[in-house]
Motif scaffolding. Structure first.
Motif, PDB file in Angstrom:
ATOM      1  N   UNK A 130      21.532  40.311  60.452  1.00  0.00           N
ATOM      2  CA  UNK A 130      21.594  38.956  60.918  1.00  0.00           C
ATOM      3  C   UNK A 130      20.727  38.094  60.408  1.00  0.00           C
ATOM      4  N   UNK A 131      21.220  36.914  60.072  1.00  0.00           N
ATOM      5  CA  UNK A 131      20.552  36.022  59.271  1.00  0.00           C
ATOM      6  C   UNK A 131      20.457  34.760  59.877  1.00  0.00           C
ATOM      7  N   UNK A 143      10.486  44.205  68.261  1.00  0.00           N
ATOM      8  CA  UNK A 143      11.926  44.586  69.070  1.00  0.00           C
ATOM      9  C   UNK A 143      12.469  45.598  68.300  1.00  0.00           C
ATOM     10  N   UNK A 144      12.268  46.679  68.597  1.00  0.00           N
ATOM     11  CA  UNK A 144      12.917  48.065  67.852  1.00  0.00           C
ATOM     12  C   UNK A 144      14.411  47.808  67.395  1.00  0.00           C
ATOM     13  N   UNK A 145      15.200  47.072  68.359  1.00  0.00           N
ATOM     14  CA  UNK A 145      16.394  46.870  68.146  1.00  0.00           C
ATOM     15  C   UNK A 145      16.885  45.797  67.002  1.00  0.00           C
ATOM     16  N   UNK A 146      15.786  44.981  66.682  1.00  0.00           N
ATOM     17  CA  UNK A 146      16.046  43.885  65.501  1.00  0.00           C
ATOM     18  C   UNK A 146      15.303  44.033  64.389  1.00  0.00           C
ATOM     19  N   UNK A 147      13.884  44.952  64.465  1.00  0.00           N
ATOM     20  CA  UNK A 147      13.221  45.071  63.298  1.00  0.00           C
ATOM     21  C   UNK A 147      13.999  45.611  62.098  1.00  0.00           C
ATOM     22  N   UNK A 160      20.577  34.762  69.850  1.00  0.00           N
ATOM     23  CA  UNK A 160      21.873  34.459  68.785  1.00  0.00           C
ATOM     24  C   UNK A 160      21.954  35.568  67.666  1.00  0.00           C
ATOM     25  N   UNK A 161      20.655  35.935  67.332  1.00  0.00           N
ATOM     26  CA  UNK A 161      20.530  36.831  66.153  1.00  0.00           C
ATOM     27  C   UNK A 161      20.898  38.239  66.620  1.00  0.00           C
ATOM     28  N   UNK A 162      20.646  38.457  67.892  1.00  0.00           N
ATOM     29  CA  UNK A 162      20.859  39.939  68.773  1.00  0.00           C
ATOM     30  C   UNK A 162      22.398  39.880  68.596  1.00  0.00           C
ATOM     31  N   UNK A 163      23.119  38.782  69.072  1.00  0.00           N
ATOM     32  CA  UNK A 163      24.493  38.843  69.247  1.00  0.00           C
ATOM     33  C   UNK A 163      25.176  39.046  67.987  1.00  0.00           C
TER      34      UNK A 163
END
Length: 171
Positions: free
Chosen positions: A32-33, A65-69, A164-167
């Motif tokens: 995600x960028x 955030x381990x979900x995003x890193x 927004x990046x998570x989404x």
């Protein structure tokens, strides 16, 4: 120039990063960028310097955030290529403590960067005194480079952008 909307694939424009190496949106595929537009000499604290601070906050939130890193990238594109060459972008990145594995600074020749920015709805007006008048727009792209969100102005927070990046990762 046709404005990008949610669902559109962002144009894969050839840019040059802070290490003087070629970079394009294709290099961010799979992540995600968030893409924003700045210039390092911007004199208005609520414009480019605020975008830099917000991206720095996002970088810190993503790292925790381990979900995003490892799944999020940030791209700051300068529309001042005459001044913001690789060495200046490197200094700017270092001053912001930008992690090069997450946050890239890039530019291109004026005509290229102006056309690229315009697709995202960024209007760039180069003044004779060297200042650049512009609006603010930050885009979020999903793993395949499709626009999932366009954030206008500076009214968003780092938490908004992380959401927004998570989404975008879930698309």
């Amino acid at each position: 120039i046709e404005l990008l909307r949610a669902g559109d694939v962002a144009p894969d424009t050839a840019l040059v990063d802070q290490h003087d190496a070629p970079v394009s949106l294709q290099d961010f595929a799979g992540n995600a960028t968030a893409v924003t537009f700045i210039y390092t000499r911007c004199p208005l604290p609520q414009y480019c310097p605020l975008m830099d601070r917000r991206f720095a906050e996002v970088q810190a939130l993503v790292a925790k955030d381990a979900r995003l890193a490892g799944k999020v990238r940030l791209l700051s594109v300068s529309f001042d290529p005459k001044f913001d060459r690789a060495a200046i972008l490197r200094q700017h990145a270092a001053a912001l403590k930008a992690d090069p594995t997450v946050w890239t600074f890039a530019t291109a020749e004026e005509a290229v960067v102006d056309r690229f920015a315009a697709r995202f709805g960024v209007n760039v007006i180069r003044e004779s005194n060297g200042t650049i008048t512009h609006n603010l727009r930050t885009a979020v792209l999903d793993r395949s480079g499709r626009v999932t969100a366009l954030l206008d102005s500076n009214a968003w927070t780092a938490e908004d952008l992380v959401g927004e990046l998570q989404g975008a990762l879930e698309k």
